[in-house]
Design a protein around this motif. Structure first.
Motif, mmCIF file in Angstrom:
data_model
loop_
_atom_site.group_PDB
_atom_site.id
_atom_site.type_symbol
_atom_site.label_atom_id
_atom_site.label_comp_id
_atom_site.label_asym_id
_atom_site.label_seq_id
_atom_site.Cartn_x
_atom_site.Cartn_y
_atom_site.Cartn_z
ATOM 1 N N ARG A 156 0.841 -1.218 0.000
ATOM 2 C CA ARG A 156 0.000 0.000 0.000
ATOM 3 C C ARG A 156 0.864 1.253 0.000
ATOM 4 O O ARG A 156 0.603 2.214 -0.730
ATOM 5 N N SER A 233 -5.466 -7.373 -2.718
ATOM 6 C CA SER A 233 -4.079 -7.088 -2.289
ATOM 7 C C SER A 233 -3.638 -7.963 -1.113
ATOM 8 O O SER A 233 -2.474 -8.403 -1.097
ATOM 9 N N SER A 237 -0.365 -10.515 -1.366
ATOM 10 C CA SER A 237 0.723 -10.388 -0.383
ATOM 11 C C SER A 237 1.018 -11.740 0.261
ATOM 12 O O SER A 237 2.182 -12.112 0.440
#
Ligand code: APR
Length: 313
Positions: A156, A233, A237
């Motif tokens: 981020r 996301s 990850s």
């Protein structure tokens, strides 16, 4: 006959779990088992079948199954845990503790019995407390248990910098330390864009804004969703961490690891830079922090300590 592929077990087949399954398939990391419970078992069996039918165009070979039975995760090399409730608007991650600790107890028991050698990546929130609980409940060695948060927080941070400066995200390198909450510690001093220090191409106002946005990034998405939290996301990850383990890539990724003296923190899982390879967490890197950075890290550790205390483990 049979395949000597790696095996990936996904505990929780919700928003993140389903994306994990698709990404693991598309990256051909191995065979995939997705476990869910109750009314979610048939739908996850259906979604696993859907992914098998995607394989001819996705161009991957993998056996993908849904299940409600822990016996099916036997022999897993890596387990990724997303079982648990996500936030709804207005909730903090800590508000999930009472519900999700009961789920983690159940999950820890199943994994301990059926996949005791697996490298385990915990994603369930509140992350730092859930990974601690999982570690305590399984009794697994510390190098075998990691929390996925810093890798997402860093993604981020990098994404927001690239968006703000109008540069390629590939060239943004940096790290975020600490707990997975609004007190996390992005490190602008150590962030670079193609080798250029961030402070030389962004103003202080821009950097302050980027730090704040990163700290509140999960909440920004929860507010937009109304119900539920980010899933694309977080899934990527966690897959990056699993891949580094499965392929012994030895990537340096921030993640929640048990600190025993590192950064002056004892007995807590907290986001620090790690090397992940075939042995799991192979190294924790200790960065020399400024007094100000260290004070922020100690503050977030204090918040994590309080949440962990609520697990009563
Ligand atoms: N065992 C296995 N699966 C479970 C269990 C359990 N004991 N309890 C719940 N689940 C499953 C649910 O049935 C659901 O399918 O976990 C799944 C969670 O999926 P979602 O509700 O879609 O949540 P998701 O967005 O995937 O987030 C999962 O990760 O980032 C964190 O805060 C987030 O805690 C949340 C978790």
């Amino acid at each position: 006959m049979g395949f000597a592929r790696k095996k990936i077990a996904l505990i929780g087949g919700g928003q993140i779990g389903q994306n994990l399954a698709m990404l693991a398939a598309m990256k051909e990391l191995g065979d995939i088992v997705v476990l869910d419970i109750g009314d979610f078992v048939n739908p996850i069996k259906g979604k696993a079948l859907d992914l098998m039918e995607m394989a001819p165009h996705g161009n991957y070979d993998a056996n993908i199954v849904g299940t409600g039975d822990y016996a099916d995760i036997a022999g897993a090399d890596v387990v990724i845990i997303t079982a648990g409730k996500p936030r709804v608007a207005g909730m903090t991650r800590e508000d999930l503790l009472a519900t999700n600790i009961a789920i983690i107890k159940d999950v820890a028991n199943g994994i301990k019995t059926h996949a005791p050698k697996a490298f385990c990546i915990v994603v369930t929130n509140p992350l730092d407390a859930m990974v601690y609980a999982f570690y305590k409940l399984t009794g697994f060695p510390k190098h075998q248990v990691v929390g996925m948060a810093g890798t997402l927080d860093t993604a981020r941070w990098r994404a927001f910098i690239a968006m703000e400066l109008g540069v390629s995200v590939s060239d943004v390198a940096g790290t975020v330390l600490g707990g997975h909450g609004p007190d996390m510690v992005p490190l602008p001093r150590l962030t670079t864009v193609g080798g250029v220090p961030l402070a030389e191409i962004a103003t202080k106002e821009q950097i302050d804004k980027l730090v704040l946005r990163t700290r509140e990034a999960g909440t920004e998405i929860v507010k937009l969703f109304g119900r539920g939290s980010a899933f694309f996301s977080p899934a990527w990850s966690a897959i990056i961490m699993a891949e580094s383990f499965l392929k012994d890539k030895k990537r340096i990724l921030p993640g929640a690891a048990l600190c025993e003296g590192e950064y002056g923190i004892n007995g807590l899982f907290i986001g620090v830079p790690l090397m992940i390879g075939a042995k799991g967490i192979e190294k924790i890197f200790q960065i020399k922090l400024t007094d100000e950075e260290n004070a922020m890290l100690q503050k977030t550790a204090g918040v994590v300590k309080n949440t962990v205390a609520e697990t009563k483990l």
